[in-house]
Write a protein that holds these residues in place. Structure first.
Motif, PDB file in Angstrom:
ATOM      1  N   VAL A  60       0.753  -1.240  -0.105  1.00 32.48           N
ATOM      2  CA  VAL A  60      -0.294  -0.147  -0.039  1.00 32.48           C
ATOM      3  C   VAL A  60       0.957   1.184   0.007  1.00 32.48           C
ATOM      4  O   VAL A  60       0.677   2.211  -0.683  1.00 32.48           O
ATOM      5  N   LEU A  61       1.977   1.321   0.800  1.00 25.76           N
ATOM      6  CA  LEU A  61       2.623   2.425   0.784  1.00 25.76           C
ATOM      7  C   LEU A  61       3.434   2.781  -0.406  1.00 25.76           C
ATOM      8  O   LEU A  61       3.786   3.887  -0.949  1.00 25.76           O
ATOM      9  N   GLU A  62       3.841   1.692  -1.087  1.00 22.50           N
ATOM     10  CA  GLU A  62       4.439   1.769  -2.528  1.00 22.50           C
ATOM     11  C   GLU A  62       3.576   2.558  -3.604  1.00 22.50           C
ATOM     12  O   GLU A  62       3.717   3.553  -4.166  1.00 22.50           O
ATOM     13  N   ILE A  63       2.313   2.166  -3.472  1.00 30.81           N
ATOM     14  CA  ILE A  63       1.236   2.521  -4.565  1.00 30.81           C
ATOM     15  C   ILE A  63       0.783   4.061  -3.916  1.00 30.81           C
ATOM     16  O   ILE A  63       0.638   4.796  -4.828  1.00 30.81           O
ATOM     17  N   GLN A  68      -0.123   9.050  -4.440  1.00 30.36           N
ATOM     18  CA  GLN A  68      -0.730  10.079  -3.542  1.00 30.36           C
ATOM     19  C   GLN A  68       0.211  10.941  -3.398  1.00 30.36           C
ATOM     20  O   GLN A  68       0.376  12.271  -3.819  1.00 30.36           O
ATOM     21  N   ALA A  69       1.486  10.599  -3.004  1.00 34.67           N
ATOM     22  CA  ALA A  69       2.709  11.524  -2.809  1.00 34.67           C
ATOM     23  C   ALA A  69       3.180  12.027  -4.027  1.00 34.67           C
ATOM     24  O   ALA A  69       3.856  13.104  -3.922  1.00 34.67           O
ATOM     25  N   ARG A  70       2.922  11.238  -5.055  1.00 31.82           N
ATOM     26  CA  ARG A  70       3.396  11.428  -6.240  1.00 31.82           C
ATOM     27  C   ARG A  70       5.105  12.012  -6.364  1.00 31.82           C
ATOM     28  O   ARG A  70       5.413  12.874  -6.898  1.00 31.82           O
ATOM     29  N   ILE A 116      14.525   7.987  -8.518  1.00 33.35           N
ATOM     30  CA  ILE A 116      14.581   6.924  -9.271  1.00 33.35           C
ATOM     31  C   ILE A 116      14.719   7.679 -10.854  1.00 33.35           C
ATOM     32  O   ILE A 116      14.153   6.922 -11.640  1.00 33.35           O
ATOM     33  N   GLY A 117      14.857   8.827 -10.746  1.00 33.79           N
ATOM     34  CA  GLY A 117      14.634   9.827 -11.958  1.00 33.79           C
ATOM     35  C   GLY A 117      13.223   9.993 -12.365  1.00 33.79           C
ATOM     36  O   GLY A 117      12.499   9.889 -11.233  1.00 33.79           O
ATOM     37  N   THR A 118      12.895  10.328 -13.769  1.00 39.46           N
ATOM     38  CA  THR A 118      11.565  10.840 -14.040  1.00 39.46           C
ATOM     39  C   THR A 118      10.703   9.509 -14.366  1.00 39.46           C
ATOM     40  O   THR A 118      10.514   9.420 -15.593  1.00 39.46           O
ATOM     41  N   ALA A 119      10.514   8.981 -13.477  1.00 30.90           N
ATOM     42  CA  ALA A 119       9.742   7.707 -13.490  1.00 30.90           C
ATOM     43  C   ALA A 119       8.569   7.762 -12.349  1.00 30.90           C
ATOM     44  O   ALA A 119       8.726   8.423 -11.318  1.00 30.90           O
ATOM     45  N   TYR A 120       7.461   6.999 -12.816  1.00 35.15           N
ATOM     46  CA  TYR A 120       6.553   6.699 -11.622  1.00 35.15           C
ATOM     47  C   TYR A 120       5.848   7.883 -11.127  1.00 35.15           C
ATOM     48  O   TYR A 120       5.287   8.778 -11.717  1.00 35.15           O
ATOM     49  N   GLY A 121       6.265   8.292  -9.743  1.00 37.93           N
ATOM     50  CA  GLY A 121       5.455   9.452  -9.103  1.00 37.93           C
ATOM     51  C   GLY A 121       5.910  10.666  -9.647  1.00 37.93           C
ATOM     52  O   GLY A 121       5.158  11.925  -9.738  1.00 37.93           O
ATOM     53  N   TYR A 122       7.147  10.837 -10.325  1.00 40.68           N
ATOM     54  CA  TYR A 122       7.365  12.124 -10.913  1.00 40.68           C
ATOM     55  C   TYR A 122       6.523  12.338 -12.130  1.00 40.68           C
ATOM     56  O   TYR A 122       6.172  13.416 -12.553  1.00 40.68           O
ATOM     57  N   VAL A 123       6.198  11.117 -13.073  1.00 41.34           N
ATOM     58  CA  VAL A 123       5.182  11.403 -14.209  1.00 41.34           C
ATOM     59  C   VAL A 123       3.907  11.863 -13.526  1.00 41.34           C
ATOM     60  O   VAL A 123       3.132  12.573 -14.077  1.00 41.34           O
ATOM     61  N   MET A 124       3.464  10.943 -12.737  1.00 45.07           N
ATOM     62  CA  MET A 124       2.156  11.387 -11.789  1.00 45.07           C
ATOM     63  C   MET A 124       2.031  12.901 -11.468  1.00 45.07           C
ATOM     64  O   MET A 124       0.904  13.483 -11.550  1.00 45.07           O
ATOM     65  N   GLU A 257     -14.257   7.131   7.273  1.00 44.10           N
ATOM     66  CA  GLU A 257     -14.228   8.662   7.330  1.00 44.10           C
ATOM     67  C   GLU A 257     -13.624   9.279   6.290  1.00 44.10           C
ATOM     68  O   GLU A 257     -13.744  10.342   6.054  1.00 44.10           O
ATOM     69  N   VAL A 258     -12.628   8.673   5.367  1.00 46.25           N
ATOM     70  CA  VAL A 258     -12.002   9.231   4.542  1.00 46.25           C
ATOM     71  C   VAL A 258     -12.795   9.712   3.323  1.00 46.25           C
ATOM     72  O   VAL A 258     -13.507   8.681   2.576  1.00 46.25           O
ATOM     73  N   ARG A 259     -13.099  10.922   2.861  1.00 45.02           N
ATOM     74  CA  ARG A 259     -13.510  11.385   1.764  1.00 45.02           C
ATOM     75  C   ARG A 259     -12.775  12.106   0.418  1.00 45.02           C
ATOM     76  O   ARG A 259     -13.231  12.352  -0.441  1.00 45.02           O
ATOM     77  N   GLU A 260     -11.402  12.149   0.814  1.00 46.47           N
ATOM     78  CA  GLU A 260     -10.458  12.807  -0.045  1.00 46.47           C
ATOM     79  C   GLU A 260      -9.315  11.842  -0.319  1.00 46.47           C
ATOM     80  O   GLU A 260      -8.835  11.288   0.826  1.00 46.47           O
ATOM     81  N   PHE A 261      -8.834  11.585  -1.399  1.00 47.65           N
ATOM     82  CA  PHE A 261      -7.743  10.680  -1.760  1.00 47.65           C
ATOM     83  C   PHE A 261      -6.322  10.867  -0.863  1.00 47.65           C
ATOM     84  O   PHE A 261      -5.989   9.910  -0.316  1.00 47.65           O
ATOM     85  N   GLU A 262      -6.380  12.318  -0.829  1.00 49.56           N
ATOM     86  CA  GLU A 262      -4.903  12.820  -0.100  1.00 49.56           C
ATOM     87  C   GLU A 262      -5.028  12.402   1.437  1.00 49.56           C
ATOM     88  O   GLU A 262      -3.987  12.514   2.092  1.00 49.56           O
ATOM     89  N   ASP A 263      -6.152  12.000   1.913  1.00 54.57           N
ATOM     90  CA  ASP A 263      -6.339  11.798   3.259  1.00 54.57           C
ATOM     91  C   ASP A 263      -6.069  10.581   3.879  1.00 54.57           C
ATOM     92  O   ASP A 263      -6.098  10.247   4.968  1.00 54.57           O
TER      93      ASP A 263
END
Length: 290
Positions: A60-63, A68-70, A116-124, A257-263
């Motif tokens: 979960v933390l990786e995804i 989420q953290a992008r 890890i360079g311009t990959a995954y969260g960077y693109v997000m 209770e969570v209503r926003e993805f960032e939360d």
């Protein structure tokens, strides 16, 4: 046996019985089949394998690191005691090296150190992909253009690795959020159980914050493989599947209770999510091939 164990072990058995042994960039041969597809309905339970232990917190933390953290900074994961990407972390001097031999595999500007360079969260983050997806689901559920692609040609040269799970497509049908995942290359023993659990959690999180029910995941793989140093462990997992008493499919609890993805909690405890009724047949160890 839960349907996900059936689908997973059927794939593994197919590779071992009908796959072709090939050389690849890692130096460790793999046994591969060219393509595979399976479908998971989340109404049948959460896809956590029971034939071996799944470590959900790390998955979960990786995804969340990506969506989420992008983030592309490996230290974000390390601070949460997740070390999945340690082998791919760019060094302080801007080099990415083979962990065992010290050979320089790729060179970057030192400003990319610890990433890890311009990959995954960077693109997000660069293309605001999660925000666009959630906005579309909330405002236009019937939209047929919801493709989230991590495969951006302009970013590949400055990435440590091109994305394996590289694209997702999202649709809403009869109030259920459905997902199609495309994976260009798949380490079946190590990567696939993590990846499937991650995207099931992600689907459920996004469904919750958009007022939808979790639906079906279709999964397409190109080059599904087992490395030769993983074969014995995979045979043991198939034996468990065929011979051991069946375990029930677990259920996933999300903080209602969570209503926003960032939360959703992305701290070390990852307290917004846990498995209920998870019984498994024990840990299996597989070699990680870089």
């Amino acid at each position: 046996m839960p349907k996900w164990d059936d689908a997973y072990c059927t794939l593994a058995q197919e590779i071992l019985e009908k796959g072709i042994r090939v050389h690849n960039r890692t130096g460790v041969d793999s046994i591969k089949i060219p393509s595979w597809h399976f479908r998971i309905d989340l109404a049948d339970g959460f896809p956590a394998l029971t034939t071996k232990q799944l470590f959900l917190r790390q998955a979960v933390l990786e995804i969340l690191w990506i969506w989420q953290a992008r983030s592309n900074d490996v230290r974000w994961l390390q601070e949460r005691n997740v070390h999945i990407w340690d082998k791919w972390e760019i060094s302080q001097d801007g080099t990415w090296r083979d962990e065992e031999t010290g050979e320089i595999l790729k060179t970057f500007d030192p400003s990319w150190a610890h990433t890890i360079g311009t990959a995954y969260g960077y693109v997000m983050d660069k293309y605001s992909l999660p925000q666009k997806l959630i906005r579309s689901l909330r405002k236009d559920p019937e939209d047929r253009r919801r493709v989230v692609s991590l495969w951006q040609e302009s970013e590949l040269e400055t990435a440590v690795l091109p994305p394996c799970v590289w694209s997702t497509e999202w649709d809403v049908t009869d109030g259920r959020l459905n997902l199609w995942v495309h994976q260009r290359s798949c380490d079946v023993p190590l990567g696939l159980p993590f990846n499937v659990a991650q995207y099931a959690v992600l689907l459920m999180m996004i469904a919750q914050v958009c007022g939808l029910e979790p639906g079906v995941i279709d999964w397409s793989i190109k080059d599904a493989h087992i490395y030769v140093n993983q074969v014995e462990g995979m045979k043991e997992q198939i034996r468990r599947w065929k011979e051991e008493p069946e375990k029930p499919a677990p259920r996933l609890w999300l903080d209602p209770e969570v209503r926003e993805f960032e939360d959703f909690d992305s701290g070390t405890a990852c307290s917004s999510v846990h498995l209920e009724g998870y019984e498994h047949m024990g840990k299996l160890s597989f070699a990680l091939t870089q």
